[in-house]
Design an enzyme around this catalytic site. Sequence first.
Site, PDB file in Angstrom:
ATOM      1  N   GLU A 343       0.839  -1.191   0.000  1.00  0.00           N
ATOM      2  CA  GLU A 343       0.000   0.000   0.000  1.00  0.00           C
ATOM      3  C   GLU A 343       0.876   1.244   0.000  1.00  0.00           C
ATOM      4  OE1 GLU A 343      -4.019  -1.460   2.419  1.00  0.00           O
ATOM      5  OE2 GLU A 343      -2.678   0.023   3.322  1.00  0.00           O
ATOM      6  N   CYS A 344       0.661   2.114  -0.957  1.00  0.00           N
ATOM      7  CA  CYS A 344       1.277   3.440  -0.995  1.00  0.00           C
ATOM      8  C   CYS A 344       2.800   3.350  -0.945  1.00  0.00           C
ATOM      9  CB  CYS A 344       0.710   4.308   0.124  1.00  0.00           C
ATOM     10  SG  CYS A 344       0.935   6.085  -0.165  1.00  0.00           S
ATOM     11  N   ALA A 345       3.412   3.536   0.214  1.00  0.00           N
ATOM     12  CA  ALA A 345       4.864   3.430   0.314  1.00  0.00           C
ATOM     13  C   ALA A 345       5.351   2.073  -0.167  1.00  0.00           C
ATOM     14  CB  ALA A 345       5.308   3.670   1.755  1.00  0.00           C
ATOM     15  N   SER A 432      -0.974  -0.862  -4.634  1.00  0.00           N
ATOM     16  CA  SER A 432      -1.650   0.356  -5.068  1.00  0.00           C
ATOM     17  C   SER A 432      -1.432   1.444  -4.028  1.00  0.00           C
ATOM     18  CB  SER A 432      -3.149   0.110  -5.244  1.00  0.00           C
ATOM     19  OG  SER A 432      -3.809   0.066  -3.987  1.00  0.00           O
TER      20      SER A 432
END
Length: 453
Positions: A343-345, A432
């Site tokens: 997720e993200c990072a 994502s």
Amino acid sequence: MTGPTTPWALPRLVVAASASGHGKTTVATGLLAALRRRGLTVSPHKVGPDYIDPGYHALAAGRAGRNLDPFLVGADRIAPLLRHGASVPTPADVAVVEGVMGLHDGAVGRGDFASTAHVARLIDAPVLLVLDTTAQGRSAAALTLGMAAFDPTVRLGGVILNRVGSPRHETLLRDALAEVGVPVLGAVTRAAEVAAPARHLGLVPVTERAPESLAIVAALADLVESTVDLDAVLDLARTAAPLRVPAWDPVAAVGGPAGGDRPLVAVAGGLAFTFSYAETTELLTAAGADVVTVDPLRDPALPAGTRAVIVGGGFPEAYAEALAGNATLRAEVAAFDGPIVAECAGLLYLGRSLDGAPMCGRLDLTARMTGRLTLGYREAVAAADSPVARAGDAVRGHEFHRTTTDPGHGDQPAWRWNGAAHGFVAGRVHASYLHTHWAGAPAAARRLVEACR
């Protein structure tokens, strides 16, 4: 508390304000630390999806800071999650809930849904309003009265005056609030304010500044002890009605262990990956996994026997060179054949590079910092089968980043929302920008454990 379904007279209150930046985190964190100093067991909570404030709460309270977000987990889970968080590892004497934004500010286009006021109603708790008194006199009383009258179902039990300019200013404010019948439970002067260091996405996580963070929390406790009537705050918290809902149960949420052996799930941690919800580990454990932490900055390899990897959010851009320097772990992640959820990072870490620094190369993308903030709640649909979702599954999540990837999504995207594709599904990788709270989608934990087998 006598059991998970019997009424529990848990003292609790919600710390709110009329807008962001008025001192909620200062007061909430200081209250947690000051009440703990009194020998009380204090349960810390945060309205909304934020990861960083709960880190300060955890440092102050000595137990996990937990989020209460109706958008991410559903309104019906908020009171059960509060009861669960206040029950483990031991029952709390009092719960302090820090609000988000202004008291009545909810998800865009949804009225006050997911606002601090909404959560205060869901947990039937009184509100303690932090009032920024900068350049205000008697008008502060009018503002307070308006905040209370705007929604009569929200019970405003008192105010903390913040950024008071002088003793004369404080007297003026107290007299004005007495006229409208709102108790003043404390007053903090501008000179006494304590500030935590900030970054482009908010406060710097406590793990990145451990000694300084401890000092900040101690200073906030000193501040609250010297400026706030703690006995009056506790009296207000005790006016909350008993909690009559059962506690949220991670075992019931996932339907029990998925069967077979207990696969090892490695979750990224350390300074670069600080964003996680406590319920994620609880759900994975309930689904039959053993959860361990791996630090991509320091650990040369995944823990022996790792069957799945989760790389959550954080600030990898602040540690890009150090992450790049751990080439052995990057290579192992690139070659890992088990499920990977990012997720993200984590998405950035799985790419080929971040601001020019080499990353794992598991996904064919490059990432870079930008000057643009992408922020907001999302209603998404899984675009493909993956280790955490079936194609067509609906989830709610949250985006909060200043980076971008090229390409923006894979040939097989992870999610779709607002008519567009987002993220990547590549083999057993799901990555994502979308942050999800698995208490709102517990099937993800069970599906991941099953994917390990």
